[in-house]
Each structure stands twice: as C-alpha cells, then as structure tokens.
Scaffold this motif. Sequence first.
Motif, mmCIF file in Angstrom:
data_model
loop_
_atom_site.group_PDB
_atom_site.id
_atom_site.type_symbol
_atom_site.label_atom_id
_atom_site.label_comp_id
_atom_site.label_asym_id
_atom_site.label_seq_id
_atom_site.Cartn_x
_atom_site.Cartn_y
_atom_site.Cartn_z
ATOM 1 N N PRO A 12 50.800 -124.202 11.154
ATOM 2 C CA PRO A 12 51.925 -124.314 10.220
ATOM 3 C C PRO A 12 53.204 -123.694 10.783
ATOM 4 C CG PRO A 12 50.178 -122.882 9.350
ATOM 5 C CD PRO A 12 49.726 -123.348 10.690
ATOM 6 N N VAL A 13 54.265 -124.479 10.800
ATOM 7 C CA VAL A 13 55.516 -124.014 11.405
ATOM 8 C C VAL A 13 56.099 -122.806 10.666
ATOM 9 C CG1 VAL A 13 56.983 -125.686 10.160
ATOM 10 C CG2 VAL A 13 57.702 -124.803 12.384
ATOM 11 N N GLU A 14 55.871 -122.717 9.339
ATOM 12 C CA GLU A 14 56.431 -121.603 8.544
ATOM 13 C C GLU A 14 55.913 -120.257 9.049
ATOM 14 O OE1 GLU A 14 54.222 -123.890 6.922
ATOM 15 O OE2 GLU A 14 55.894 -125.308 7.008
ATOM 16 N N ARG A 15 54.717 -120.250 9.619
ATOM 17 C CA ARG A 15 54.148 -119.010 10.152
ATOM 18 C C ARG A 15 55.089 -118.408 11.202
ATOM 19 N NH1 ARG A 15 48.285 -120.111 12.003
ATOM 20 N NH2 ARG A 15 48.002 -120.060 9.743
ATOM 21 N N PHE A 16 55.768 -119.274 11.944
ATOM 22 C CA PHE A 16 56.619 -118.825 13.054
ATOM 23 C C PHE A 16 58.099 -118.828 12.682
ATOM 24 C CE2 PHE A 16 52.680 -120.477 14.674
ATOM 25 C CZ PHE A 16 52.262 -119.426 15.470
ATOM 26 N N ALA A 19 59.587 -119.011 5.889
ATOM 27 C CA ALA A 19 59.626 -120.030 4.828
ATOM 28 C C ALA A 19 60.987 -120.720 4.784
ATOM 29 C CB ALA A 19 59.325 -119.370 3.489
ATOM 30 N N ASP A 20 62.065 -119.987 5.127
ATOM 31 C CA ASP A 20 63.409 -120.590 5.085
ATOM 32 C C ASP A 20 63.843 -121.122 6.448
ATOM 33 O OD1 ASP A 20 63.754 -118.287 6.480
ATOM 34 O OD2 ASP A 20 65.433 -117.521 5.291
ATOM 35 N N GLY A 21 62.942 -121.065 7.442
ATOM 36 C CA GLY A 21 63.268 -121.569 8.777
ATOM 37 C C GLY A 21 64.182 -120.645 9.564
ATOM 38 N N ARG A 25 65.755 -115.915 15.616
ATOM 39 C CA ARG A 25 66.693 -116.676 16.442
ATOM 40 C C ARG A 25 66.610 -116.158 17.868
ATOM 41 N NH1 ARG A 25 66.431 -119.935 13.327
ATOM 42 N NH2 ARG A 25 67.946 -120.954 12.005
ATOM 43 N N PRO A 26 66.680 -116.976 18.922
ATOM 44 C CA PRO A 26 66.758 -118.422 18.819
ATOM 45 C C PRO A 26 65.385 -119.040 18.577
ATOM 46 C CG PRO A 26 66.759 -117.755 21.129
ATOM 47 C CD PRO A 26 66.669 -116.503 20.319
ATOM 48 N N CYS A 27 65.403 -120.185 17.902
ATOM 49 C CA CYS A 27 64.157 -120.920 17.714
ATOM 50 C C CYS A 27 64.488 -122.407 17.643
ATOM 51 C CB CYS A 27 63.429 -120.366 16.499
ATOM 52 S SG CYS A 27 63.343 -121.323 15.051
ATOM 53 N N THR A 28 63.664 -123.188 18.282
ATOM 54 C CA THR A 28 63.928 -124.625 18.388
ATOM 55 C C THR A 28 63.462 -125.327 17.111
ATOM 56 O OG1 THR A 28 63.540 -124.431 20.743
ATOM 57 C CG2 THR A 28 63.386 -126.640 19.833
ATOM 58 N N PRO A 29 64.232 -126.303 16.584
ATOM 59 C CA PRO A 29 63.759 -127.034 15.413
ATOM 60 C C PRO A 29 62.368 -127.628 15.672
ATOM 61 C CG PRO A 29 66.027 -127.628 15.916
ATOM 62 C CD PRO A 29 65.545 -126.754 17.046
ATOM 63 N N ALA A 30 61.505 -127.543 14.658
ATOM 64 C CA ALA A 30 60.108 -127.980 14.828
ATOM 65 C C ALA A 30 60.027 -129.429 15.318
ATOM 66 C CB ALA A 30 59.365 -127.822 13.508
ATOM 67 N N ALA A 31 60.913 -130.296 14.820
ATOM 68 C CA ALA A 31 60.840 -131.712 15.211
ATOM 69 C C ALA A 31 61.089 -131.872 16.710
ATOM 70 C CB ALA A 31 61.868 -132.522 14.420
ATOM 71 N N VAL A 32 61.968 -131.034 17.263
ATOM 72 C CA VAL A 32 62.269 -131.116 18.702
ATOM 73 C C VAL A 32 61.059 -130.623 19.511
ATOM 74 C CG1 VAL A 32 63.784 -130.247 20.545
ATOM 75 C CG2 VAL A 32 64.745 -130.842 18.302
ATOM 76 N N THR A 33 60.468 -129.491 19.075
ATOM 77 C CA THR A 33 59.275 -128.969 19.767
ATOM 78 C C THR A 33 58.168 -130.024 19.763
ATOM 79 O OG1 THR A 33 59.796 -126.705 19.194
ATOM 80 C CG2 THR A 33 57.493 -127.171 19.656
ATOM 81 N N LEU A 61 51.394 -124.355 19.148
ATOM 82 C CA LEU A 61 51.037 -125.773 19.007
ATOM 83 C C LEU A 61 50.411 -126.278 20.318
ATOM 84 C CD1 LEU A 61 51.005 -128.278 17.249
ATOM 85 C CD2 LEU A 61 53.404 -128.695 17.820
ATOM 86 N N ALA A 62 50.972 -125.828 21.455
ATOM 87 C CA ALA A 62 50.406 -126.222 22.753
ATOM 88 C C ALA A 62 48.959 -125.738 22.858
ATOM 89 C CB ALA A 62 51.260 -125.658 23.890
ATOM 90 N N ALA A 63 48.700 -124.493 22.430
ATOM 91 C CA ALA A 63 47.340 -123.926 22.528
ATOM 92 C C ALA A 63 46.376 -124.746 21.672
ATOM 93 C CB ALA A 63 47.348 -122.465 22.080
ATOM 94 N N HIS A 64 46.836 -125.177 20.507
ATOM 95 C CA HIS A 64 45.982 -126.010 19.648
ATOM 96 C C HIS A 64 45.663 -127.336 20.347
ATOM 97 C CE1 HIS A 64 44.425 -128.049 16.143
ATOM 98 N NE2 HIS A 64 45.287 -129.027 16.388
#
Length: 329
Positions: A12-16, A19-21, A25-33, A61-64
């Motif tokens: 789940p992206v919220e874990r990283f 909840a508010d995204g 910072r910095p963090c890449t938008p989930a869709a780009v990752t 996500l890569a590890a998964h």
Amino acid sequence: MINDTHDFDAVPVERFHGADGRAVRPCTPAAVTRRHLRMLDLRPGMRVLDIGIGSGYSAALAAHLVGPEGHVTALEIDPGLAGRAAELYAEHGHRVEVVVGDGLLGHPEGAPYDRILVGTTPPAVPTAWLRQLAPGGALLAGVRVGDLPGAYAVAHISVGNGYQPDQVVIHHGGYTPMRAPGEDRRTSHAEAGDHSLTLATTGQTTYAATLLKALLNGRHTQPSPAPGDHYFHFKNWLIAAAPDGLCEATLPEGTGIGLAAADGAAILTDTSLVTEHQASPALGKLLELVHRWQSAGAPRTHEIAARLVRDGDTWHARLDVEDSRLLTA
Ligand SMILES: C[S@@+](CC[C@H](N)C(=O)[O-])C[C@H]1O[C@@H](n2cnc3c(N)ncnc32)[C@H](O)[C@@H]1O
C-alpha cells in the motif's frame, strides 16, 4: 509483470507516502514509480538496485515483484530517509537491504544487478552503473538531455554482454537532481512568482534581461499549438533540434521553451504561446518549428532517436532530430 490490483494492494502506497501523500519529501508520485517499474519488467528472482530511496515505496514494490528468490538493495545518500524507510521495511516485512551512500558510485558489493532504478538525476550516467549490470540487464534513470534548466528526461538503457550500452530510449518526465555528498537539499529552481529566462547559448545572455522584461510587459498571448502533454514532447524535440536562440523562460503562464534573438522572444508553455508583440520575428520562427514537428508526425519523446555520448567515465543522454542541421541553418 505488475498485476495492478494484486501488486498494488500488497504494497500500500499510503504506508510510505502517508494518508495525504505528503509524509516525506522528496517522493515520486506512485503512478510514476509503477510506470517505471513496469518498464523495467521486474520478474521473480531478479537482483535489483534502487538508487534514491525517498519514501521507500519503489524499493518495497520492487521487493514484492522479485519475490523471495530475488533481492533488492536500496541506496540512499540521506541517512534520515534511509532510516525511515528501513523502519517501515522492518515493521511491515518488506525484504529490502538499505545502504547509506552516494548513489553515483552504485553499490558494487551487491553487483551484478538485473535491473537498476535511479529515482534521481545525475549530472551524467556513470559507467559504474553500467558495469554493475548483469549481461542483458537494464537501467532506468533520470537524465539531462541538454543544458537548459528544464532539460530533464528519463532514460531506459539496456546493456548487452559487456557493460557498453546496447539500446537507449528516452522518455519524457524527470527526477529531482542528484546531490553530491555534503551538499544541501536543493529547492525547485523557480519559486512561485519568480520569472526567468535562460538562453541555451551563453554568448547571448547579455540581452536575456531585456527580453524577459519585454515578455512580462508588452505581452501578446495566444493558445498553445502544442497543448497539454504534446508540449513536453515538442519541448524535447526542440531541445534535440537545438535551433539558434533556443531558450527557456518562467512566465506567469508557467515554464516554457522557445526562441530568443536580439529583436524579440517567443515562449511556448503547455497552455500558451507568449511573445512581447504579435509581429515578433521569434513568433513566426517558433510557429514554423511547431509546424515541422507536426509534419514529422508530432513524435513523442520516446519516438525520437536517442543515443548515449561517452564523456570520460560518464555518458550523456542525447535526443537526435534528423533535420536538426536544417533548423540551425
Ligand atoms: C525523488 S526521490 C526518489 C523517490 C523514491 N524512489 C520513492 O519511491 O519515493 C530521490 C531520492 O534520491 C536521493 N538522492 C539524491 N542524491 C543522491 C545520491 N547522490 N545518492 C543516493 N541517493 C540520492 C534523495 O535523497 C531522494 O531520496
């Protein structure tokens, strides 16, 4: 191969990102990752190096995706970000090895890697990364495709049997610049309300201030002939074509690319085309270039020929437009 529902639910992206995204910072938008991991085609059993841990999401996500038979090393220069991600991995059982260090050197201790994801942009791609890839391996990294401040893109590089690059495709997009050890975290190059104009040819900087003033005062604005995403592809095509007077400006309409000469400037953004007055010669020249790009089929960035140019122990990513010599004539 990423299975959207199954894999995204498992990590789940919220874990990283929080909840508010905005948890970090910095963090890449989930869709780009997700898009970039999809492009790298991660499969079970692969060894992966993720440079620039940020939120920690890409490495998790890569590890998964590589599963228990694979291995992910995440390399991060900022010990605070590395520590935060390591705690999340331990708490939630993500199998990621976290290393603090300068990503520019890669992590030879864990090589060879089948895939390297670099979520930041080096000044040039170091040969060290290519050497740390296994035969047939691939790397996806932020790259600079020119000298203008906004000349950022993303390169997907494959190697063959040696470390020499085999194939390169450049995509639009970009990652934040890489930091050298000890350097402060960089802020974005233009604050809201800041206006600027940068010319690609340094010899022309004497009149940059005059052109900027003219663009901000007696302005003529019309809708962009390359709106939305088309703008980014035209921008990269124009950087590759390198016409005389190539420039970038940040105006009230946003940041755009264009042409400047002693007698005027014209800037194209994703919404607008801005000149100091309607009769500006630069406007006619820029529209002519938009027309050429459209006549060539309005190529998207990844459809433009790309190459890597060796510079000592690094490689510069460059886009090639076939008729670029015509454009500078
Ligand atoms: C845009 S973030 C990466 C986002 C991340 N992949 C994610 O999933 O959120 C860029 C990261 O690169 C890191 N970075 C910058 N320069 C670096 C360097 N020289 N070596 C290693 N990491 C670096 C930054 O500290 C930051 O964490």
